[in-house]
Structure formats: structure tokens, C-alpha cells
Design an enzyme around this catalytic site. Structure first.
Site, PDB file in Angstrom:
ATOM      1  N   ARG A 227     -14.635  -7.583   4.113  1.00 29.06           N
ATOM      2  CA  ARG A 227     -14.764  -6.484   3.145  1.00 29.06           C
ATOM      3  C   ARG A 227     -14.221  -6.841   1.761  1.00 29.06           C
ATOM      4  O   ARG A 227     -14.150  -6.008   0.882  1.00 29.06           O
ATOM      5  CB  ARG A 227     -14.046  -5.241   3.697  1.00 29.06           C
ATOM      6  CG  ARG A 227     -14.823  -4.603   4.821  1.00 29.06           C
ATOM      7  CD  ARG A 227     -13.992  -3.778   5.775  1.00 29.06           C
ATOM      8  NE  ARG A 227     -14.835  -3.240   6.844  1.00 29.06           N
ATOM      9  CZ  ARG A 227     -15.267  -3.941   7.907  1.00 29.06           C
ATOM     10  NH1 ARG A 227     -14.921  -5.204   8.045  1.00 29.06           N
ATOM     11  NH2 ARG A 227     -16.040  -3.383   8.814  1.00 29.06           N
TER      12      ARG A 227
ATOM     13  N   GLU B 224       3.440   1.874  -1.661  1.00 31.08           N
ATOM     14  CA  GLU B 224       3.878   2.197  -3.028  1.00 31.08           C
ATOM     15  C   GLU B 224       2.721   2.612  -3.939  1.00 31.08           C
ATOM     16  O   GLU B 224       2.938   3.072  -5.065  1.00 31.08           O
ATOM     17  CB  GLU B 224       4.601   0.992  -3.645  1.00 31.08           C
ATOM     18  CG  GLU B 224       6.014   0.760  -3.152  1.00 31.08           C
ATOM     19  CD  GLU B 224       6.096   0.131  -1.766  1.00 31.08           C
ATOM     20  OE1 GLU B 224       5.130  -0.548  -1.364  1.00 31.08           O
ATOM     21  OE2 GLU B 224       7.121   0.334  -1.084  1.00 31.08           O
TER      22      GLU B 224
ATOM     23  N   HIS C  69       3.563   0.761  12.554  1.00 27.88           N
ATOM     24  CA  HIS C  69       3.770   0.685  11.091  1.00 27.88           C
ATOM     25  C   HIS C  69       2.460   0.870  10.330  1.00 27.88           C
ATOM     26  O   HIS C  69       2.407   1.560   9.318  1.00 27.88           O
ATOM     27  CB  HIS C  69       4.391  -0.676  10.771  1.00 27.88           C
ATOM     28  CG  HIS C  69       4.963  -0.770   9.401  1.00 27.88           C
ATOM     29  ND1 HIS C  69       6.005   0.033   8.969  1.00 27.88           N
ATOM     30  CD2 HIS C  69       4.649  -1.561   8.345  1.00 27.88           C
ATOM     31  CE1 HIS C  69       6.297  -0.278   7.721  1.00 27.88           C
ATOM     32  NE2 HIS C  69       5.484  -1.225   7.312  1.00 27.88           N
TER      33      HIS C  69
ATOM     34  N   ALA D 138       0.820  -1.218   0.000  1.00 29.76           N
ATOM     35  CA  ALA D 138       0.000   0.000   0.000  1.00 29.76           C
ATOM     36  C   ALA D 138       0.854   1.270   0.000  1.00 29.76           C
ATOM     37  O   ALA D 138       0.458   2.297  -0.561  1.00 29.76           O
ATOM     38  CB  ALA D 138      -0.924  -0.005   1.212  1.00 29.76           C
TER      39      ALA D 138
HETATM   40  N1  INI Z   1       1.723  -3.131   3.061  1.00 30.20           N
HETATM   41  C1  INI Z   1       0.405  -3.404   2.864  1.00 30.20           C
HETATM   42  O1  INI Z   1      -0.105  -3.219   1.764  1.00 30.20           O
HETATM   43  N2  INI Z   1      -0.340  -3.868   3.902  1.00 30.20           N
HETATM   44  C2  INI Z   1       0.181  -4.084   5.150  1.00 30.20           C
HETATM   45  O2  INI Z   1      -0.579  -4.534   6.054  1.00 30.20           O
HETATM   46  C3  INI Z   1       1.549  -3.798   5.370  1.00 30.20           C
HETATM   47  N3  INI Z   1       2.148  -4.030   6.655  1.00 30.20           N
HETATM   48  O3  INI Z   1       1.423  -4.404   7.588  1.00 30.20           O
HETATM   49  O4  INI Z   1       3.330  -3.868   6.841  1.00 30.20           O
HETATM   50  C4  INI Z   1       2.306  -3.308   4.272  1.00 30.20           C
HETATM   51  N4  INI Z   1       3.624  -3.032   4.407  1.00 30.20           N
HETATM   52  C5  INI Z   1       4.511  -2.909   3.295  1.00 30.20           C
HETATM   53  C6  INI Z   1       4.561  -1.500   2.735  1.00 30.20           C
HETATM   54  O5  INI Z   1       3.366  -1.173   2.046  1.00 30.20           O
HETATM   55  C7  INI Z   1       5.733  -1.363   1.751  1.00 30.20           C
HETATM   56  O6  INI Z   1       5.521  -2.211   0.650  1.00 30.20           O
HETATM   57  C8  INI Z   1       7.071  -1.679   2.391  1.00 30.20           C
HETATM   58  O7  INI Z   1       7.288  -0.907   3.550  1.00 30.20           O
HETATM   59  C9  INI Z   1       8.233  -1.406   1.400  1.00 30.20           C
HETATM   60  O8  INI Z   1       8.293  -0.039   1.037  1.00 30.20           O
END
Ligand code: INI
Length: 157
Positions: A130, A61, A91, A59
Site C-alpha cells: 500500500r 502522536e 498495542h 501514529a
Molecule cells: N507507531 C506507529 O506509527 N506504528 C506502529 O506500528 C507502532 N507500534 O507498532 O508500536 C507505533 N508505536 C509508537 C506510538 O505511535 C507512539 O509513538 C509511542 O507509543 C510513544 O507515544
């Protein structure tokens, strides 16, 4: 009320080019959102050749890819999909906050409708609910909102 001019989008996606930007994180949830979005687009007349699926790691990105699509003008509307599920660290708040505000900023800056179908939930169960079960499919809802907004913006000029 009868004399008041009302402007609203219709739900016709027949001549609409759509980019779906989807995070791969929590993939089994996001796949259901993608299916829901595509189902909705097809139901409302979009052709498969007018739909493209852009995959990103997570998410976080999503906004950058949404921005590149908006800049390139390759689509009339965009659907942002992902699933951010709360863990035991902050996070979640950073990833979901950046994703939501980033996508909203691109939509406004470029004047392009972006359907928001990134789930932000406390539990996996809430995400499953959902993604095509108890509480509907947020991918489908995001697609529908985007279709309506593309139609509306076409009228507003
Ligand atoms: N990315 C998600 O889409 N959902 C999540 O729940 C999530 N968690 O929990 O960490 C998540 N992390 C990754 C983030 O979006 C990046 O891809 C990562 O930090 C690399 O930049």
C-alpha cells in the site's frame, strides 16, 4: 437526474496550503507515503512553498499535531500519514484506534479536511503493497481525497 444540482470538489490544488503530518515509526514505509502525497499535490498544482512536512514520533502522536495545525489555521487541508503494523500484543489496536478516531474528531471539530493515509495492516508485506507497490500508494490517495474535500468545503461555505 439532469436537473439535480450536484456539488462536488474539483482536483485543483493550485492555491492550497497543505500540512502533511507524518509518523516516523516504520519510517521506510512512511517515506513512500510522503513521496506519494507530495507527488499528488504537485501534480494537481500545489507549489512546494505551500506544502509543509511535520514529523512526529508515531501514529499515536499524529492527532495532536493535526489538532495544532487545525487550530493555527496555517493550512487549508491536512494529510495524516503513518504505518501501524500489527504485532503480537494489543498495542496495535490502541495506537491505530486512537490515531483514526483522534484525526477524525479534529477534522469534524475544526471543519478542516484531513486526508487519512495512516496504514493499519497485519503484516509488513501488506504495508509495502500500500506504499507504492501492488495496491497503489495510500499517501497519494489521501492527498487526492483532501484536495477534493478542500474544494468541496469552499463551495459549501
Ligand atoms: N507507531 C506507529 O506509527 N506504528 C506502529 O506500528 C507502532 N507500534 O507498532 O508500536 C507505533 N508505536 C509508537 C506510538 O505511535 C507512539 O509513538 C509511542 O507509543 C510513544 O507515544
Amino acid at each position: 437526474m439532469d436537473k439535480i444540482k450536484t456539488i462536488e470538489g474539483n482536483l485543483n490544488a493550485r492555491d492550497m496550503r497543505v500540512s502533511i503530518v507524518a509518523g516516523r515509526f516504520n519510517e521506510f514505509i512512511v517515506e513512500s507515503l510522503i513521496k506519494g502525497a507530495i507527488h499528488c499535490l504537485r501534480q494537481h498544482g500545489a507549489t512546494e512553498s505551500a506544502i509543509e512536512l511535520i514529523r512526529v514520533p508515531g501514529a499515536y502522536e499524529v492527532p495532536l499535531a493535526v489538532q495544532k495545525v487545525a487550530e493555527s489555521r496555517r493550512a487549508d487541508g491536512i494529510i495524516a500519514l503513518g504505518a501501524v503494523i500489527r504485532g503480537s500484543t494489543p498495542h496495535f489496536d490502541y495506537v491505530s484506534g486512537e490515531c483514526m478516531s483522534g484525526v477524525a474528531a479534529v477534522a469534524r471539530e475544526h471543519g478542516i479536511p484531513v486526508g487519512m493515509g495512516v496504514l493499519t495492516t497485519d503484516t509488513i508485506e501488506q504495508a509495502i503493497e500500500r506504499a507504492g507497490t501492488k495496491v497503489g500508494n495510500k499517501g497519494e490517495e489521501a492527498a487526492l481525497a483532501m484536495i477534493e474535500m478542500v474544494g468541496l468545503l469552499r463551495q459549501l461555505g
